[in-house]
Design an enzyme around this catalytic site. Structure first.
Site, short mmCIF file in Angstrom:
data_model
loop_
_atom_site.label_atom_id
_atom_site.label_comp_id
_atom_site.label_asym_id
_atom_site.label_seq_id
_atom_site.Cartn_x
_atom_site.Cartn_y
_atom_site.Cartn_z
N SER A 173 0.83 -1.21 0.00
CA SER A 173 0.00 0.00 0.00
C SER A 173 0.86 1.25 0.00
O SER A 173 1.96 1.25 0.56
CB SER A 173 -0.89 0.00 1.25
OG SER A 173 -1.51 1.26 1.44
N TYR A 177 -2.49 -0.14 9.95
CA TYR A 177 -2.64 -0.70 8.60
C TYR A 177 -1.32 -0.60 7.84
O TYR A 177 -0.83 -1.58 7.26
CB TYR A 177 -3.75 0.02 7.85
CG TYR A 177 -3.86 -0.35 6.39
CD1 TYR A 177 -4.24 -1.63 6.02
CD2 TYR A 177 -3.57 0.57 5.39
CE1 TYR A 177 -4.34 -1.99 4.68
CE2 TYR A 177 -3.68 0.23 4.05
CZ TYR A 177 -4.06 -1.05 3.70
OH TYR A 177 -4.15 -1.40 2.38
#
Length: 335
Positions: free
Chosen positions: A127, A152
Site C-alpha cells: 500500500s 494498517y
C-alpha cells in the site's frame, strides 16, 4: 496458468479474476466475504465470476491455515496473487487486532503455502500507506519507509519484510505492489468516491478532511489490474545491480521486487469533488474538517520502475474514471 487469487470477491480481486479468466487462465478465488463493508456487494461481484469458465471459489479466511492449505493442495496453483487483507486506515485505529490477524498471520499462512506448494511467483498487495510520514514527493520505491502512521501501514510494511525473508531463505519469487487510491465501478463503500456519491445523491453533506487541501494519486481500477497482470507475468530474479553496501528497499540479491502502482498524477481532493459534482449534476454541501489521525496530506507515485520493467502505463484521467463510476453506481443502486 492456474492462479489462486485471494480477496477474489473484493474490488481489485474480482476485476483481476475477470481479466485472468478472459485470457484463458484458471482461477481459484479465495475470500471470507466478511462484513467490514456490505457483503451484498461482495456477493454481487462474486456472482459475476461464478458462471465464467475456469473459475472456482473457496469460502474461507487467510487465518484458517487448514482451509488455505487445502485450497493449495486441491487446486495446485502455479502463481498466487494475495489481495485479501483487512483494509482501511481509519478502522485500524479502532480494531488493530483485525489487521494483525489478517495481514500478518494470514500473510504468513500464504507465504508458507507458497513455499511448500512450489509456487512460481507470489504477487501481493502492499500500500502507498507504507510511506507514512515521508514528505518527499513523488514517493519512490528507493525511499526508506520506516515511519508508518497507522497500524494498517505497519502491517503492509511487515508484509514486504516477510516476503523478502521467504525470497531470501527459500528462493520464493515475490513482488509487492504499493497501491495508490484505487477507484472505479464496483469500488469499496468505505472509500471517498463511494461515500461522496451516496451522500450527494441523498442530499446529505459530505465530510471533507483536511479542508480538502490534500491530494491523492487516484488510480482507475482498469489501470491497476493491467499493472497487476503485467507484474504477475514477470517473475523476478535476483537483481544483478543490487549492492549490499548501498542497499535499496526496492530490490535484492533474492528474487524480490517492490513497485509503486499508481496514476503518477496527484489530484487535489477539492478538484476530485468538483469532477464528481459535474458527473452527478449536483453540488455537494461540504463539511470541512481537520485531517484524520493516520491520514497523510499527499500521495504521489513514482511508477518509473514498474513502467521500465513491465511497460505499465496508466491512461485513465479522473474525468473519465469518475464518470464511469457514477454510471455504474446509478445502475447498480437504481439511482
Amino acid at each position: 496458468m492456474r492462479i489462486l487469487v485471494t480477496g477474489a470477491a473484493g474490488f481489485i480481486g474480482s476485476k483481476l479474476s475477470e481479466c485472468l479468466l478472459a485470457r484463458g487462465d484458471e482461477v481459484l478465488g479465495y475470500d471470507n466475504l466478511n462484513d467490514y463493508y456490505d457483503p451484498r456487494l461482495k456477493q454481487a461481484r462474486l456472482a459475476r465470476l461464478q458462471p465464467l469458465a475456469g473459475f472456482r471459489f473457496a469460502h474461507a479466511s487467510l487465518e484458517d491455515r487448514a482451509a488455505l492449505e487445502r485450497a493449495f493442495a486441491d487446486f495446485a496453483p502455479q502463481r498466487v496473487v494475495n489481495l485479501a487483507a483487512q483494509a482501511g486506515v481509519r478502522y485500524s485505529l479502532e480494531n488493530p487486532r483485525a489487521y494483525v490477524d489478517s495481514n500478518v498471520v494470514g500473510f504468513l499462512n500464504v507465504l508458507e503455502a507458497c513455499r511448500h506448494g512450489g509456487i512460481e511467483h507470489l504477487v501481493y498487495a502492499s500500500s502507498s500507506s507504507v510511506y507514512g510520514a515521508n514528505r518527499k514527493l513523488p514517493f519512490s520505491v528507493e525511499d526508506s519507509v520506516d515511519h508508518p502512521v497507522s497500524m494498517y501501514a505497519a502491517t503492509k510494511k511487515a508484509n514486504e519484510l516477510m516476503a523478502h525473508t521467504y525470497s531470501h531463505l527459500f528462493g520464493l519469487p515475490t513482488t509487492g505492489l504499493r497501491f495508490f487510491t484505487v477507484y472505479g465501478p464496483w469500488g469499496r463503500p468505505d472509500m471517498a468516491l463511494f461515500l461522496f456519491t451516496r451522500n450527494i445523491l441523498a442530499g446529505r453533506p459530505i465530510d471533507v478532511f483536511n479542508q480538502g487541501r490534500h491530494s491523492r494519486d487516484f488510480t482507475y481500477i482498469d489501470d491497476i489490474v493491467e499493472g497487476v497482470v503485467r507484474t504477475l507475468d514477470r517473475v523476478p530474479g535476483p537483481d544483478p545491480q543490487y549492492d549490499p553496501m548501498a542497499p535499496t528497499p526496492a530490490s535484492s540479491d533474492a528474487p524480490y521486487r517492490v513497485y509503486n502502482i499508481g496514476n503518477h498524477r496527484p489530484v487535489e481532493l477539492l478538484r476530485y469533488i468538483e469532477v464528481l459534482e459535474d458527473c452527478l449534476g449536483r453540488k455537494a454541501t461540504m463539511r470541512l474538517l481537520p485531517m484524520q489521525p493516520g491520514d497523510v496530506p499527499d500521495t504521489y507515485a513514482d511508477v518509473e520502475a514498474l513502467r521500465r520493467d513491465t511497460g505499465y502505463s496508466p491512461s485513465t484521467p479522473i474525468e473519465v474514471g469518475i464518470e464511469r463510476f457514477v454510471a455504474w453506481y446509478r445502475e447498480f443502486y437504481g439511482e
